[in-house]
Scaffold this active site. Structure first.
Site, mmCIF file in Angstrom:
data_model
loop_
_atom_site.group_PDB
_atom_site.id
_atom_site.type_symbol
_atom_site.label_atom_id
_atom_site.label_comp_id
_atom_site.label_asym_id
_atom_site.label_seq_id
_atom_site.Cartn_x
_atom_site.Cartn_y
_atom_site.Cartn_z
ATOM 1 N N GLY A 176 0.960 -1.266 -0.037
ATOM 2 C CA GLY A 176 -0.154 0.074 -0.195
ATOM 3 C C GLY A 176 0.749 1.102 -0.123
ATOM 4 N N GLN A 177 0.317 2.411 -0.091
ATOM 5 C CA GLN A 177 0.784 3.523 -0.125
ATOM 6 C C GLN A 177 1.775 3.849 1.141
ATOM 7 O OE1 GLN A 177 -1.102 7.025 -1.997
ATOM 8 N NE2 GLN A 177 -3.003 6.315 -0.697
ATOM 9 N N VAL A 178 1.235 3.905 2.235
ATOM 10 C CA VAL A 178 1.862 4.237 3.506
ATOM 11 C C VAL A 178 2.874 2.948 3.788
ATOM 12 C CG1 VAL A 178 1.832 4.460 6.162
ATOM 13 C CG2 VAL A 178 0.279 5.477 4.663
ATOM 14 N N THR A 213 -8.173 7.383 10.726
ATOM 15 C CA THR A 213 -8.577 8.363 9.679
ATOM 16 C C THR A 213 -9.444 9.236 10.066
ATOM 17 O OG1 THR A 213 -10.283 8.361 7.753
ATOM 18 C CG2 THR A 213 -10.839 6.737 9.429
ATOM 19 N N TYR A 262 -16.866 2.657 6.042
ATOM 20 C CA TYR A 262 -15.431 2.803 6.321
ATOM 21 C C TYR A 262 -15.150 3.503 7.780
ATOM 22 C CZ TYR A 262 -10.706 4.490 5.851
ATOM 23 O OH TYR A 262 -9.301 4.996 5.863
ATOM 24 N N TRP A 271 -6.365 12.353 3.540
ATOM 25 C CA TRP A 271 -6.062 12.591 2.122
ATOM 26 C C TRP A 271 -4.534 12.025 1.842
ATOM 27 C CZ3 TRP A 271 -8.175 17.897 0.864
ATOM 28 C CH2 TRP A 271 -9.585 18.153 1.295
HETATM 29 N N1 LIG Z 1 -5.665 6.378 1.625
HETATM 30 C C1 LIG Z 1 -5.974 7.691 2.362
HETATM 31 O O1 LIG Z 1 -6.640 8.543 1.716
HETATM 32 C C2 LIG Z 1 -6.406 7.449 3.958
HETATM 33 C C3 LIG Z 1 -7.023 8.847 4.594
HETATM 34 C C4 LIG Z 1 -7.072 8.531 5.708
HETATM 35 C C5 LIG Z 1 -6.650 7.437 6.777
HETATM 36 N N2 LIG Z 1 -5.890 6.310 5.981
HETATM 37 C C6 LIG Z 1 -5.354 5.189 6.497
HETATM 38 O O2 LIG Z 1 -3.992 5.301 6.408
HETATM 39 C C7 LIG Z 1 -3.391 3.845 6.298
HETATM 40 C C8 LIG Z 1 -2.982 3.580 5.127
HETATM 41 O O3 LIG Z 1 -3.574 3.912 4.046
HETATM 42 P P1 LIG Z 1 -3.016 3.470 2.515
HETATM 43 O O4 LIG Z 1 -3.670 4.726 1.329
HETATM 44 O O5 LIG Z 1 -1.569 3.246 2.633
HETATM 45 O O6 LIG Z 1 -3.665 2.328 2.098
HETATM 46 P P2 LIG Z 1 -3.768 1.536 0.734
HETATM 47 O O7 LIG Z 1 -2.697 2.038 -0.168
HETATM 48 O O8 LIG Z 1 -5.268 1.294 0.335
HETATM 49 O O9 LIG Z 1 -3.173 -0.044 1.193
HETATM 50 C C9 LIG Z 1 -3.996 -0.809 2.076
HETATM 51 C C10 LIG Z 1 -2.913 -2.169 2.248
HETATM 52 O O10 LIG Z 1 -3.533 -3.062 2.973
HETATM 53 C C11 LIG Z 1 -3.651 -4.377 2.300
HETATM 54 N N3 LIG Z 1 -4.598 -5.362 2.716
HETATM 55 C C12 LIG Z 1 -5.899 -4.789 2.321
HETATM 56 N N4 LIG Z 1 -6.790 -5.952 2.741
HETATM 57 C C13 LIG Z 1 -5.849 -7.033 3.230
HETATM 58 C C14 LIG Z 1 -5.906 -8.518 3.546
HETATM 59 N N5 LIG Z 1 -7.263 -8.984 3.741
HETATM 60 N N6 LIG Z 1 -4.884 -8.979 3.808
HETATM 61 C C15 LIG Z 1 -3.605 -8.406 3.768
HETATM 62 N N7 LIG Z 1 -3.346 -7.392 3.414
HETATM 63 C C16 LIG Z 1 -4.632 -6.483 3.111
HETATM 64 C C17 LIG Z 1 -3.617 -4.113 0.730
HETATM 65 O O11 LIG Z 1 -2.777 -5.172 0.361
HETATM 66 P P3 LIG Z 1 -3.073 -5.368 -1.422
HETATM 67 O O12 LIG Z 1 -2.139 -4.612 -2.143
HETATM 68 O O13 LIG Z 1 -2.762 -6.755 -1.575
HETATM 69 O O14 LIG Z 1 -4.504 -5.269 -1.492
HETATM 70 C C18 LIG Z 1 -2.423 -2.862 0.884
HETATM 71 O O15 LIG Z 1 -1.027 -3.328 1.194
HETATM 72 C C19 LIG Z 1 -4.889 2.869 6.520
HETATM 73 O O16 LIG Z 1 -5.198 2.677 7.930
HETATM 74 C C20 LIG Z 1 -6.085 3.816 6.100
HETATM 75 O O17 LIG Z 1 -7.264 3.628 6.559
HETATM 76 C C21 LIG Z 1 -5.884 6.595 4.443
#
Ligand SMILES: NC(=O)c1ccc[n+]([C@@H]2O[C@H](COP(=O)([O-])OP(=O)(O)OC[C@H]3O[C@@H](n4cnc5c(N)ncnc54)[C@H](OP(=O)(O)O)[C@@H]3O)[C@@H](O)[C@H]2O)c1
Length: 287
Positions: A17-19, A110, A134, A159
């Protein structure tokens, strides 16, 4: 003894994922004992897979940026969303507590835990009131972690963008060359946050706790807002992204109100999070 030991064994989820992707690159700076399991090795839908992975690796720290992040899809996929955002957090935390009661759990949450009706930026102690599946599932994950009774940090962010992955910056960059006109929501306010900043602050927090005696770290565990410094609307953010592209013929960007946009999941109009508390780790203002 300090709250986190030198060269801790770190289990990192969500490294695709991103982070998680940025953490995967940075964490080797502070640990030679890093394990970032693939989905095959650690499937967050499967409690047995979670317990087996934690027992096998015996971590000092679990860092959990993995999440079900498809906000609109979650409205129709409630069970899977809760499985990853709540149940998996509970099982990861319980398994860590079992193998290592002094273990530390670092988690991410979030702005969607709030309803967005406050006029000012939200502080960590403001009442939560998530409106989307969510947001509700992420709040349930926060509670599951707090209930596990482990030392933990929860970073609430908003974001998120990075060079790779599905995010607003990459979407606008693509649309800006494909279209002559973009219509972007102008009444949702928040703070774009780079995955690099989130990972950097995570490492700073670990370093801080490596220098903090375990008996004085008590007050440091808990929830922290972790967002970028600049607060603006999606519309203003899109304008900035397109301006930086220096296109010969940039698209026209038009503002639109949230009520006129067909979002499946409700969005908080105010996503701004106060950055005061996080200064304990960064030593610098976040807003
Ligand atoms: N994106 C935003 O704008 C945002 C905003 C506020 C808070 N956040 C929080 O910040 C954190 C990081 O977000 P992000 O944007 O980096 O998330 P992301 O890019 O969507 O990455 C999510 C990760 O979770 C993994 N994942 C999902 N389901 C899974 C499963 N069943 N088993 C194993 N791995 C699984 C994904 O693996 P795959 O690649 O295999 O799917 C991916 O590596 C999260 O807690 C999110 O809720 C994000």
């Amino acid at each position: 003894m300090n709250a986190i030991k030198t060269n801790p064994r770190i289990l990192l989820t969500g490294s695709t994922g991103q982070v998680g992707g940025v953490l995967l690159k940075m964490l080797p700076m502070m640990s030679s004992e890093l394990w970032a399991p693939t989905r095959h090795e650690l499937d967050l839908y499967d409690p047995e897979s979670i317990t087996a992975a934690v027992q096998r690796f015996n971590p000092d720290i679990i860092i959990n940026p993995a999440a079900y992040t498809a906000v609109d899809q979650a409205e129709d996929d409630v069970e899977n969303c809760y499985l990853v955002n709540e149940t998996a957090v509970k099982h990861l935390a319980q398994a860590l507590k079992h193998v290592n009661p002094n273990g530390v759990f670092i988690h991410y949450s979030t702005d969607y835990v709030f309803d967005g009706t406050k006029a000012e930026p939200y502080s960590e102690t403001d009442a939560t009131n998530p409106q989307s599946i969510y947001g509700k599932s992420k709040l349930a994950g926060e509670h599951a972690l707090a209930d596990a009774g482990l030392s933990h940090l929860i970073f609430r962010t908003s974001w998120v963008y990075s060079l790779f992955g599905k995010n607003f910056v990459n979407t606008i960059k693509r649309l800006a060359v494909e279209r002559k006109e973009l219509t972007i929501v102008s009444d949702q306010l928040g703070a774009p946050t780079s995955a690099l900043e989130i990972a950097t602050v995570t490492l700073l927090a670990i370093k801080h706790l490596q220098m903090t005696p375990i008996n004085t770290a008590h007050s440091m565990w808990g929830i922290y807002n972790l967002t970028g410094k600049e607060m603006l609307s999606w519309y203003e953010f899109a304008q900035k992204i397109v301006a930086q592209m220096n296109l010969d013929s940039p698209p026209t960007i038009k503002p639109q109100l949230t009520k006129d946009y067909p979002f499946k999941a409700p969005r908080p109009l105010n996503s701004r999070l106060s950055g005061e508390k996080i200064k304990i780790f960064t030593g610098s203002p976040q807003d």
